[in-house]
Design an enzyme around this catalytic site. Sequence first.
Site, PDB file in Angstrom:
ATOM      1  N   TYR A   1      20.143  40.122  38.055  1.00 46.99           N
ATOM      2  CA  TYR A   1      20.042  39.641  39.439  1.00 46.99           C
ATOM      3  C   TYR A   1      19.914  38.123  39.423  1.00 46.99           C
ATOM      4  CZ  TYR A   1      20.032  42.931  43.233  1.00 46.99           C
ATOM      5  OH  TYR A   1      20.431  43.778  44.216  1.00 46.99           O
TER       6      TYR A   1
ATOM      7  N   GLU B   1      20.047  36.020  42.599  1.00 45.50           N
ATOM      8  CA  GLU B   1      20.110  35.502  43.975  1.00 45.50           C
ATOM      9  C   GLU B   1      19.775  34.019  43.982  1.00 45.50           C
ATOM     10  OE1 GLU B   1      17.792  37.880  46.641  1.00 45.50           O
ATOM     11  OE2 GLU B   1      19.159  39.569  46.473  1.00 45.50           O
TER      12      GLU B   1
ATOM     13  N   ASP C   1      43.525  29.444  53.453  1.00 49.89           N
ATOM     14  CA  ASP C   1      43.256  30.628  52.634  1.00 49.89           C
ATOM     15  C   ASP C   1      44.453  30.772  51.690  1.00 49.89           C
ATOM     16  OD1 ASP C   1      43.031  33.102  51.497  1.00 49.89           O
ATOM     17  OD2 ASP C   1      42.533  34.162  53.344  1.00 49.89           O
TER      18      ASP C   1
ATOM     19  N   THR D   1      41.160  34.355  46.768  1.00 49.78           N
ATOM     20  CA  THR D   1      40.782  35.428  45.865  1.00 49.78           C
ATOM     21  C   THR D   1      41.238  35.002  44.471  1.00 49.78           C
ATOM     22  OG1 THR D   1      42.833  36.548  46.434  1.00 49.78           O
ATOM     23  CG2 THR D   1      40.834  37.332  47.510  1.00 49.78           C
TER      24      THR D   1
ATOM     25  N   LYS E   1      45.070  37.705  42.499  1.00 48.33           N
ATOM     26  CA  LYS E   1      46.476  37.870  42.898  1.00 48.33           C
ATOM     27  C   LYS E   1      47.334  37.057  41.927  1.00 48.33           C
ATOM     28  CE  LYS E   1      45.458  39.061  47.689  1.00 48.33           C
ATOM     29  NZ  LYS E   1      44.055  38.778  48.043  1.00 48.33           N
TER      30      LYS E   1
ATOM     31  N   ARG F   1      38.934  40.804  40.207  1.00 46.80           N
ATOM     32  CA  ARG F   1      38.750  40.770  41.661  1.00 46.80           C
ATOM     33  C   ARG F   1      37.489  39.993  42.022  1.00 46.80           C
ATOM     34  NH1 ARG F   1      41.913  44.462  44.374  1.00 46.80           N
ATOM     35  NH2 ARG F   1      40.694  43.869  46.184  1.00 46.80           N
TER      36      ARG F   1
HETATM   37  N1  DSN Z   1      45.139  43.291  50.657  1.00 46.63           N
HETATM   38  C1  DSN Z   1      45.637  41.966  50.375  1.00 46.63           C
HETATM   39  C2  DSN Z   1      47.111  41.918  50.367  1.00 46.63           C
HETATM   40  O1  DSN Z   1      47.687  42.889  49.943  1.00 46.63           O
HETATM   41  O2  DSN Z   1      47.713  40.947  50.761  1.00 46.63           O
HETATM   42  C3  DSN Z   1      45.031  40.989  51.250  1.00 46.63           C
HETATM   43  O3  DSN Z   1      43.663  41.197  51.336  1.00 46.63           O
END
Ligand code: DSN
Length: 421
Positions: A64, A66, A214, A240, A243, A249
Amino acid sequence: MSRGFYTPIRFQEVYTIYMKDSIVRKLIEEEKKRQKSVINLIPSENYCSKDALEALGSVFDNKYAEGYPKARYYGGNQVIDKIETLAQERALKLFGLKKGVWHVNVQPWSGANANLAVYLGLVPVGGKIMGMSLTSGGHLSHGQKVSITGKAWQPVLFSVDGVTETLDYEKVKQLAIQEKPNIIVAGFTAYPRVVDFKKFREIADACGAYLLVDMSHIAGLIAGRAYPSPFPYADVVTTTTHKTLRGPRAAMIFSRIDERELNKKIDKALFPGLQGGPHVSQIAGVAVALKEADSPVFKKYAKQVVKNAQTLAKSLQKKGWKIISGGTDSHLLLVDTWMGGVKNENGVGGVPGKEAEAMLEKEGIICNKNTIPNESRSPFDPSGIRLGSPAETTRGKKEKDFEKIAERIDVILRGVKIKRK
Ligand code: DSN
């Protein structure tokens, strides 16, 4: 199938597991088999490395933590401080950002949380969030009504131009001046073209809004210098990490350090405002991925991702399929399989997105149904599919492989049997 070249995915080596729970182990093996056997064209998915997965499954998960480095609510965080600081330093370096000018928070559990923390920190509840509509390629967390971001704040949604299917910056500007949003989100999950971040800066300045970019979908392309960087123009950048960036993730929030104290407001909004303890194993996995992305071989990967997506778009176009906006500058493309679908020799053709997704999956090609600009159907059964190249490029595929994938898609979708009105 060509062998991996950039970061070869050797599933056997990466996913060999020895756990005693035979039921879970079998399910992992089953998923490994599935991942190995399909062609993955979901543009938001990728394969992170063995090293990153090891960090993700490490003892960091027991802790933990925090708070933030050197300001924790629990003891025993000496090592945790080091890993979190390392991830922050690597994130700034990867995107060419100076310490003291930009701050990065590496604790968001995922992209939606990252965006929510930005709104919570910078926009009073009830204020206005301006983002792109879902059918034009925006994300749920950019102020859509079904998300908390469109319930706790007032959404102001813009769309792409109905004819060019690309952004009309003048129209976006007019709407921004009229609506005076508190924050403008330039970020997309299904917009294939290069976004002019400089124009978005001008729009934000024209109405006194913060500019949030974003970059979740394109972070790896930006890191690999295959797509323009938003950092010279944005106040805040979220992303994120799983990707095109090819990590595990998780998500990150970059914010400018200046007298507005955006960084402090956002840090406070994320914790304690929104999240509890950070997932330290995720942070460790992200640190690994950030180092991997900071390399010449990753730059090659990012450029190949774009080349492959462009090849896929052109090859499908040659066969008669309608590609939204006429092509792609990035890792993804949208195909109008319904009204823009190709008819077969029996005069049958035009497949709704849901059916197209299912037909392709039956033949081992995984993609997702997607709404398109001027959508005439519903989000559950839309007019198109979204395709992307990041995952298969990680597995070493090049232009010739993507030409073959386009051929397979064409043959499969032409196999549609039911004649439509
Ligand atoms: N689910 C993602 C996508 O496929 O673009 C975005 O959060």
